[in-house]
Write a protein that holds these residues in place. Structure first.
Motif, PDB file in Angstrom:
ATOM      1  N   GLU A  50       0.704  -1.139   0.132  1.00 38.92           N
ATOM      2  CA  GLU A  50      -0.185  -0.184   0.034  1.00 38.92           C
ATOM      3  C   GLU A  50       0.762   1.360   0.187  1.00 38.92           C
ATOM      4  OE1 GLU A  50      -2.455  -0.606   3.496  1.00 38.92           O
ATOM      5  OE2 GLU A  50      -3.695  -2.085   2.401  1.00 38.92           O
ATOM      6  N   ARG A  51       2.007   1.320   0.643  1.00 41.72           N
ATOM      7  CA  ARG A  51       2.524   2.611   0.880  1.00 41.72           C
ATOM      8  C   ARG A  51       3.833   2.621  -0.108  1.00 41.72           C
ATOM      9  NH1 ARG A  51       4.030   3.069   7.423  1.00 41.72           N
ATOM     10  NH2 ARG A  51       1.619   3.157   7.906  1.00 41.72           N
ATOM     11  N   HIS A  52       4.220   1.611  -0.786  1.00 40.41           N
ATOM     12  CA  HIS A  52       5.544   1.687  -1.478  1.00 40.41           C
ATOM     13  C   HIS A  52       5.480   1.209  -2.993  1.00 40.41           C
ATOM     14  CE1 HIS A  52       7.930   3.379   1.488  1.00 40.41           C
ATOM     15  NE2 HIS A  52       7.541   2.524   2.375  1.00 40.41           N
ATOM     16  N   LEU A  53       4.886   0.083  -3.121  1.00 37.82           N
ATOM     17  CA  LEU A  53       4.792  -0.926  -4.360  1.00 37.82           C
ATOM     18  C   LEU A  53       3.906  -0.471  -5.221  1.00 37.82           C
ATOM     19  CD1 LEU A  53       5.922  -4.093  -2.606  1.00 37.82           C
ATOM     20  CD2 LEU A  53       7.494  -2.165  -3.585  1.00 37.82           C
ATOM     21  N   THR A  54       2.709   0.105  -4.923  1.00 36.88           N
ATOM     22  CA  THR A  54       1.624   0.466  -5.881  1.00 36.88           C
ATOM     23  C   THR A  54       2.016   1.528  -6.901  1.00 36.88           C
ATOM     24  OG1 THR A  54       0.537   1.788  -4.313  1.00 36.88           O
ATOM     25  CG2 THR A  54      -0.233  -0.384  -4.427  1.00 36.88           C
ATOM     26  N   ALA A  55       1.662   1.321  -8.240  1.00 32.37           N
ATOM     27  CA  ALA A  55       1.877   2.379  -9.148  1.00 32.37           C
ATOM     28  C   ALA A  55       0.961   3.375  -9.036  1.00 32.37           C
ATOM     29  CB  ALA A  55       2.116   1.763 -10.529  1.00 32.37           C
ATOM     30  N   PRO A  56       1.349   4.590  -9.267  1.00 34.48           N
ATOM     31  CA  PRO A  56       0.299   5.887  -9.441  1.00 34.48           C
ATOM     32  C   PRO A  56      -0.245   5.963 -10.754  1.00 34.48           C
ATOM     33  CG  PRO A  56       2.433   6.773  -9.873  1.00 34.48           C
ATOM     34  CD  PRO A  56       2.648   5.113  -9.455  1.00 34.48           C
ATOM     35  N   ASP A  57      -1.176   4.734 -10.860  1.00 38.90           N
ATOM     36  CA  ASP A  57      -1.907   4.675 -12.133  1.00 38.90           C
ATOM     37  C   ASP A  57      -3.252   4.430 -11.714  1.00 38.90           C
ATOM     38  OD1 ASP A  57      -1.627   2.051 -12.003  1.00 38.90           O
ATOM     39  OD2 ASP A  57      -0.243   2.016 -13.597  1.00 38.90           O
ATOM     40  N   ASP A  58      -4.179   3.884 -12.839  1.00 36.08           N
ATOM     41  CA  ASP A  58      -5.404   3.717 -12.678  1.00 36.08           C
ATOM     42  C   ASP A  58      -5.561   2.196 -12.301  1.00 36.08           C
ATOM     43  OD1 ASP A  58      -5.064   2.570 -14.901  1.00 36.08           O
ATOM     44  OD2 ASP A  58      -6.732   3.996 -16.088  1.00 36.08           O
ATOM     45  N   GLY A  59      -4.735   1.150 -12.386  1.00 37.65           N
ATOM     46  CA  GLY A  59      -4.840  -0.155 -12.345  1.00 37.65           C
ATOM     47  C   GLY A  59      -5.000  -0.882 -13.543  1.00 37.65           C
ATOM     48  N   SER A  60      -5.002  -0.202 -14.831  1.00 35.24           N
ATOM     49  CA  SER A  60      -5.462  -0.950 -15.924  1.00 35.24           C
ATOM     50  C   SER A  60      -4.776  -1.903 -16.360  1.00 35.24           C
ATOM     51  CB  SER A  60      -5.556   0.124 -17.015  1.00 35.24           C
ATOM     52  OG  SER A  60      -4.474   0.998 -17.227  1.00 35.24           O
ATOM     53  N   GLU A  61      -3.357  -1.843 -16.114  1.00 37.79           N
ATOM     54  CA  GLU A  61      -2.339  -2.768 -16.556  1.00 37.79           C
ATOM     55  C   GLU A  61      -2.337  -3.951 -15.726  1.00 37.79           C
ATOM     56  OE1 GLU A  61       0.913  -4.685 -18.368  1.00 37.79           O
ATOM     57  OE2 GLU A  61      -0.174  -3.101 -19.039  1.00 37.79           O
ATOM     58  N   ALA A  62      -2.551  -3.893 -14.517  1.00 40.44           N
ATOM     59  CA  ALA A  62      -2.894  -4.973 -13.500  1.00 40.44           C
ATOM     60  C   ALA A  62      -4.072  -5.554 -13.783  1.00 40.44           C
ATOM     61  CB  ALA A  62      -2.798  -4.507 -11.938  1.00 40.44           C
ATOM     62  N   ARG A  63      -5.080  -5.090 -14.097  1.00 37.71           N
ATOM     63  CA  ARG A  63      -6.513  -5.568 -14.469  1.00 37.71           C
ATOM     64  C   ARG A  63      -6.362  -6.527 -15.741  1.00 37.71           C
ATOM     65  NH1 ARG A  63      -8.484  -0.828 -12.288  1.00 37.71           N
ATOM     66  NH2 ARG A  63      -8.653   0.085 -14.559  1.00 37.71           N
ATOM     67  N   ARG A  64      -5.557  -5.907 -16.878  1.00 37.68           N
ATOM     68  CA  ARG A  64      -5.185  -6.387 -17.891  1.00 37.68           C
ATOM     69  C   ARG A  64      -4.583  -7.899 -17.579  1.00 37.68           C
ATOM     70  NH1 ARG A  64      -1.158  -8.022 -20.948  1.00 37.68           N
ATOM     71  NH2 ARG A  64       0.243  -6.907 -19.686  1.00 37.68           N
ATOM     72  N   ILE A  77      -4.768  -9.641 -14.818  1.00 31.90           N
ATOM     73  CA  ILE A  77      -5.910 -10.778 -14.133  1.00 31.90           C
ATOM     74  C   ILE A  77      -6.960 -11.217 -15.069  1.00 31.90           C
ATOM     75  CG2 ILE A  77      -5.179  -9.848 -11.892  1.00 31.90           C
ATOM     76  CD1 ILE A  77      -7.904  -8.750 -11.811  1.00 31.90           C
ATOM     77  N   ASP A  78      -6.789 -10.800 -15.996  1.00 30.79           N
ATOM     78  CA  ASP A  78      -8.094 -11.034 -17.132  1.00 30.79           C
ATOM     79  C   ASP A  78      -7.449 -12.303 -17.810  1.00 30.79           C
ATOM     80  OD1 ASP A  78      -9.904  -9.014 -16.692  1.00 30.79           O
ATOM     81  OD2 ASP A  78      -9.310  -7.894 -18.347  1.00 30.79           O
ATOM     82  N   THR A  79      -6.318 -12.700 -17.601  1.00 30.81           N
ATOM     83  CA  THR A  79      -5.774 -13.879 -18.265  1.00 30.81           C
ATOM     84  C   THR A  79      -6.075 -15.150 -17.456  1.00 30.81           C
ATOM     85  OG1 THR A  79      -3.664 -13.641 -17.360  1.00 30.81           O
ATOM     86  CG2 THR A  79      -4.109 -12.703 -19.574  1.00 30.81           C
ATOM     87  N   LEU A  80      -6.476 -14.727 -16.111  1.00 33.73           N
ATOM     88  CA  LEU A  80      -6.492 -15.848 -15.114  1.00 33.73           C
ATOM     89  C   LEU A  80      -7.887 -16.588 -15.106  1.00 33.73           C
ATOM     90  CD1 LEU A  80      -4.973 -14.016 -12.110  1.00 33.73           C
ATOM     91  CD2 LEU A  80      -4.016 -15.501 -13.828  1.00 33.73           C
ATOM     92  N   THR A  81      -8.117 -17.755 -14.737  1.00 38.48           N
ATOM     93  CA  THR A  81      -9.236 -18.462 -14.618  1.00 38.48           C
ATOM     94  C   THR A  81      -9.984 -18.070 -13.312  1.00 38.48           C
ATOM     95  OG1 THR A  81      -8.504 -20.248 -13.243  1.00 38.48           O
ATOM     96  CG2 THR A  81      -8.354 -20.516 -15.804  1.00 38.48           C
ATOM     97  N   ALA A 113       1.142 -10.555  -5.407  1.00 37.33           N
ATOM     98  CA  ALA A 113       0.302  -9.829  -4.413  1.00 37.33           C
ATOM     99  C   ALA A 113       0.054  -8.213  -4.786  1.00 37.33           C
ATOM    100  CB  ALA A 113       0.914  -9.969  -3.008  1.00 37.33           C
ATOM    101  N   ILE A 114       1.252  -7.686  -5.281  1.00 39.02           N
ATOM    102  CA  ILE A 114       1.199  -6.369  -5.797  1.00 39.02           C
ATOM    103  C   ILE A 114       0.269  -6.121  -6.842  1.00 39.02           C
ATOM    104  CG2 ILE A 114       2.592  -4.524  -6.836  1.00 39.02           C
ATOM    105  CD1 ILE A 114       5.324  -5.780  -5.545  1.00 39.02           C
ATOM    106  N   VAL A 115       0.202  -7.065  -7.833  1.00 37.28           N
ATOM    107  CA  VAL A 115      -0.646  -7.020  -9.018  1.00 37.28           C
ATOM    108  C   VAL A 115      -1.969  -7.116  -8.520  1.00 37.28           C
ATOM    109  CG1 VAL A 115      -1.632  -8.225 -10.870  1.00 37.28           C
ATOM    110  CG2 VAL A 115       0.961  -8.071 -10.569  1.00 37.28           C
ATOM    111  N   ALA A 116      -2.440  -8.010  -7.444  1.00 34.30           N
ATOM    112  CA  ALA A 116      -3.723  -8.158  -7.005  1.00 34.30           C
ATOM    113  C   ALA A 116      -4.276  -7.066  -6.268  1.00 34.30           C
ATOM    114  CB  ALA A 116      -3.712  -9.326  -6.065  1.00 34.30           C
ATOM    115  N   HIS A 117      -3.491  -6.194  -5.593  1.00 35.81           N
ATOM    116  CA  HIS A 117      -3.774  -4.845  -4.956  1.00 35.81           C
ATOM    117  C   HIS A 117      -3.975  -3.914  -6.014  1.00 35.81           C
ATOM    118  CE1 HIS A 117      -2.856  -1.276  -2.998  1.00 35.81           C
ATOM    119  NE2 HIS A 117      -3.619  -1.690  -1.918  1.00 35.81           N
ATOM    120  N   ASP A 118      -3.061  -3.645  -7.010  1.00 32.37           N
ATOM    121  CA  ASP A 118      -3.236  -2.737  -7.865  1.00 32.37           C
ATOM    122  C   ASP A 118      -4.393  -2.992  -8.831  1.00 32.37           C
ATOM    123  OD1 ASP A 118      -0.979  -1.480  -7.323  1.00 32.37           O
ATOM    124  OD2 ASP A 118       0.264  -2.213  -9.052  1.00 32.37           O
ATOM    125  N   ALA A 119      -4.909  -4.245  -8.995  1.00 33.23           N
ATOM    126  CA  ALA A 119      -6.264  -4.659  -9.891  1.00 33.23           C
ATOM    127  C   ALA A 119      -7.541  -4.387  -9.017  1.00 33.23           C
ATOM    128  CB  ALA A 119      -6.135  -5.877 -10.446  1.00 33.23           C
TER     129      ALA A 119
END
Length: 213
Positions: A132-146, A148-152, A202-208
């Motif tokens: 939450e404090r250091h590893l999330t990118a300052p964007d809208d999470g679209s890359e992370a959502r892209r 996780i869309d590949t997951l079942t 876990a970072i991707v999960a949080h960003d998404a």
């Protein structure tokens, strides 16, 4: 047998860590390095399972070495520096975890055993705080959502719990799966997310937004 590399520029520190780890009959220290460059070379030569790396070393620091080693071994940063910024940098380059040099002997042994299975070596609440404090990118999470869309659906459920800091056993209990099945799902999830370890996942999960749902 868990094959371990210790990298630290202090000879006595390496000797002390070796002495502690080899009290466990299932751990063997197969190599010692005094700098980052040597650590990378020896990790490949000896096919290590876990690399314990100091952060500050001559000849290429531990963070640079971690980035190169993380692709073929589980990396745990071992240092006297406990600031969040070092933890964040270590995890960003692919380290599985982060320990201080004053970690009690049995905890160090347990951490190496855990690291060998790819489990993160940080308490769940610390993992979440760092994300939450250091590893999330300052964007809208679209890359992370892209990603996780590949997951079942099942993989997404597993990822959500990884993002919440749960162990494989805990995930299995919540999703009514065997621990081995959870490991199998995570092994498929990581390449889909372009991650090298579960902390990065876990970072991707949080960003998404998975961990906020």
């Amino acid at each position: 047998m868990i094959r371990v590399l210790i990298a630290d520029d202090e000879t006595l520190m390496r000797a002390g860590i070796r002495l502690i780890l080899e009290n466990d009959p299932e751990i063997t220290v197969v190599a010692e390095a005094s700098d980052g460059k040597q650590a990378v070379e020896l990790s490949l030569k000896h096919s290590v399972d876990v690399a314990l790396l100091d952060i500050r070393m001559p000849g290429g620091d531990g963070l640079k070495a971690a980035e190169q080693i993380a692709g073929h071994a589980n990396v745990v940063m071992l240092t006297t520096f406990g600031e969040d910024s070092y933890v964040a940098q270590a995890l960003k380059v692919g380290a599985t975890g982060f320990l201080l040099k004053d970690t009690p002997p049995q905890e160090l042994i347990n951490a190496v055993r855990k690291a060998a299975t790819g489990e993160p070596i940080l308490a769940p609440q610390i993992t979440r705080r760092l994300i939450e404090r250091h590893l999330t990118a300052p964007d809208d999470g679209s890359e992370a959502r892209r990603k996780i869309d590949t997951l079942t659906d099942t993989e997404r459920n597993v990822l959500k719990l990884v993002g919440e800091g749960l162990s494989n056993t805990e995930i299995g209990e919540q999703l009514y799966m065997a621990t081995g099945t959870v490991k199998a799902h995570i092994s498929r999830i990581l390449p889909k997310l372009e991650c090298t370890n579960r902390v990065q996942a876990a970072i991707v999960a949080h960003d998404a937004g998975l961990t906020r749902s």
